[in-house]
Scaffold this motif. Structure first.
Motif, PDB file in Angstrom:
ATOM      1  N   SER A  35     -35.364  26.316   8.678  1.00 34.34           N
ATOM      2  CA  SER A  35     -36.619  26.094   7.947  1.00 34.34           C
ATOM      3  C   SER A  35     -37.556  25.157   8.712  1.00 34.34           C
ATOM      4  O   SER A  35     -38.747  25.105   8.423  1.00 34.34           O
ATOM      5  N   PHE A  36     -37.008  24.428   9.678  1.00 32.65           N
ATOM      6  CA  PHE A  36     -37.850  23.595  10.538  1.00 32.65           C
ATOM      7  C   PHE A  36     -38.306  24.445  11.711  1.00 32.65           C
ATOM      8  O   PHE A  36     -37.470  24.975  12.453  1.00 32.65           O
ATOM      9  N   PRO A  37     -39.608  24.592  11.907  1.00 31.14           N
ATOM     10  CA  PRO A  37     -40.086  25.487  12.965  1.00 31.14           C
ATOM     11  C   PRO A  37     -39.814  24.980  14.382  1.00 31.14           C
ATOM     12  O   PRO A  37     -39.723  25.780  15.309  1.00 31.14           O
ATOM     13  N   GLN A  38     -39.660  23.679  14.548  1.00 36.61           N
ATOM     14  CA  GLN A  38     -39.435  23.134  15.887  1.00 36.61           C
ATOM     15  C   GLN A  38     -37.943  23.205  16.247  1.00 36.61           C
ATOM     16  O   GLN A  38     -37.093  22.672  15.530  1.00 36.61           O
ATOM     17  N   ALA A  39     -37.661  23.830  17.381  1.00 34.91           N
ATOM     18  CA  ALA A  39     -36.270  23.953  17.825  1.00 34.91           C
ATOM     19  C   ALA A  39     -35.649  22.574  18.067  1.00 34.91           C
ATOM     20  O   ALA A  39     -34.458  22.372  17.813  1.00 34.91           O
ATOM     21  N   SER A  40     -36.456  21.632  18.537  1.00 38.38           N
ATOM     22  CA  SER A  40     -35.922  20.285  18.800  1.00 38.38           C
ATOM     23  C   SER A  40     -35.416  19.632  17.514  1.00 38.38           C
ATOM     24  O   SER A  40     -34.381  18.951  17.527  1.00 38.38           O
ATOM     25  N   LEU A  41     -36.116  19.835  16.409  1.00 36.47           N
ATOM     26  CA  LEU A  41     -35.648  19.286  15.135  1.00 36.47           C
ATOM     27  C   LEU A  41     -34.381  19.989  14.669  1.00 36.47           C
ATOM     28  O   LEU A  41     -33.461  19.350  14.153  1.00 36.47           O
ATOM     29  N   ASN A  81     -37.342  13.770   9.777  1.00 34.85           N
ATOM     30  CA  ASN A  81     -37.549  14.287   8.420  1.00 34.85           C
ATOM     31  C   ASN A  81     -39.015  14.243   8.015  1.00 34.85           C
ATOM     32  O   ASN A  81     -39.528  15.198   7.432  1.00 34.85           O
ATOM     33  N   TRP A  82     -39.686  13.143   8.310  1.00 37.68           N
ATOM     34  CA  TRP A  82     -41.104  13.047   7.963  1.00 37.68           C
ATOM     35  C   TRP A  82     -41.926  14.037   8.779  1.00 37.68           C
ATOM     36  O   TRP A  82     -42.814  14.694   8.245  1.00 37.68           O
ATOM     37  N   TRP A  83     -41.634  14.150  10.063  1.00 36.97           N
ATOM     38  CA  TRP A  83     -42.384  15.076  10.919  1.00 36.97           C
ATOM     39  C   TRP A  83     -42.127  16.523  10.501  1.00 36.97           C
ATOM     40  O   TRP A  83     -43.053  17.322  10.366  1.00 36.97           O
ATOM     41  N   GLY A  84     -40.869  16.851  10.293  1.00 34.07           N
ATOM     42  CA  GLY A  84     -40.513  18.220   9.938  1.00 34.07           C
ATOM     43  C   GLY A  84     -41.001  18.650   8.563  1.00 34.07           C
ATOM     44  O   GLY A  84     -41.182  19.839   8.313  1.00 34.07           O
ATOM     45  N   ASN A  85     -41.206  17.695   7.683  1.00 35.13           N
ATOM     46  CA  ASN A  85     -41.650  18.009   6.317  1.00 35.13           C
ATOM     47  C   ASN A  85     -43.134  17.730   6.092  1.00 35.13           C
ATOM     48  O   ASN A  85     -43.619  17.873   4.976  1.00 35.13           O
ATOM     49  N   LEU A  99     -37.887  12.521   0.163  1.00 36.18           N
ATOM     50  CA  LEU A  99     -37.704  11.755   1.395  1.00 36.18           C
ATOM     51  C   LEU A  99     -37.416  10.280   1.143  1.00 36.18           C
ATOM     52  O   LEU A  99     -37.067   9.551   2.070  1.00 36.18           O
ATOM     53  N   SER A 100     -37.540   9.836  -0.083  1.00 31.49           N
ATOM     54  CA  SER A 100     -37.346   8.418  -0.392  1.00 31.49           C
ATOM     55  C   SER A 100     -35.945   7.894  -0.058  1.00 31.49           C
ATOM     56  O   SER A 100     -35.833   6.838   0.560  1.00 31.49           O
ATOM     57  N   PRO A 101     -34.857   8.581  -0.439  1.00 28.59           N
ATOM     58  CA  PRO A 101     -33.526   8.018  -0.146  1.00 28.59           C
ATOM     59  C   PRO A 101     -33.278   7.810   1.345  1.00 28.59           C
ATOM     60  O   PRO A 101     -32.793   6.755   1.756  1.00 28.59           O
ATOM     61  N   ILE A 102     -33.607   8.801   2.163  1.00 23.12           N
ATOM     62  CA  ILE A 102     -33.355   8.654   3.595  1.00 23.12           C
ATOM     63  C   ILE A 102     -34.251   7.585   4.202  1.00 23.12           C
ATOM     64  O   ILE A 102     -33.837   6.824   5.082  1.00 23.12           O
ATOM     65  N   THR A 103     -35.478   7.488   3.709  1.00 19.11           N
ATOM     66  CA  THR A 103     -36.397   6.466   4.214  1.00 19.11           C
ATOM     67  C   THR A 103     -35.909   5.075   3.831  1.00 19.11           C
ATOM     68  O   THR A 103     -35.890   4.165   4.671  1.00 19.11           O
TER      69      THR A 103
END
Length: 128
Positions: A35-41, A81-85, A99-103
């Motif tokens: 679901s993340f378009p960037q292969a690096s992510l 996570n922030w960049w990918g979302n 995203l709050s718990p991971i942040t």
């Protein structure tokens, strides 16, 4: 005494992360993060199935390297996570809650990096 509680918090967080990433891979295979378009992510999130358990082991052994690796992993994980979302956040700001718990965990890990490192170094020096 406080350092043991912080290490326990690190350990719980990274064990939970380990379970999430391992279960994602078990369920969806190598394309678990398609679901993340960037292969690096995608590669990074797959690598967390190995990095999170490694951090948990090093933190469990009270290794300084584990404390530093924990911070590096969390800074990268929160950023990824922030960049990918970011596109979903623009469309639906309510996803910030997701995203709050991971942040918050990332902030916790980074906030205790230096105090925990100093405490571990002092403990190791004090031991014969």
């Amino acid at each position: 005494m406080w350092a043991r509680w912080v290490l326990a918090g690190y350990l719980i967080g990274f064990l939970e992360g380990s379970c999430v990433h391992i279960l994602d891979l078990a369920r969806d295979g190598i394309h678990a993060y398609a679901s993340f378009p960037q292969a690096s992510l995608q590669v990074f999130f797959v690598s967390l199935a190995m990095l999170d358990p490694l951090v948990a082991v090093l933190v469990g052994l009270v290794r300084r390297e584990g404390i530093w690796l924990a911070s590096a992993v969390m800074v990268t994980d929160v950023f990824a996570n922030w960049w990918g979302n970011r596109h979903w956040l623009q469309d639906d700001p309510a996803r910030l809650v997701w995203l709050s718990p991971i942040t918050l965990f990332g902030l916790f890990v980074v906030a205790f990096l230096l105090p925990l490192h100093r405490a571990v170094v002092r403990t190791r020096v004090a031991q014969p």
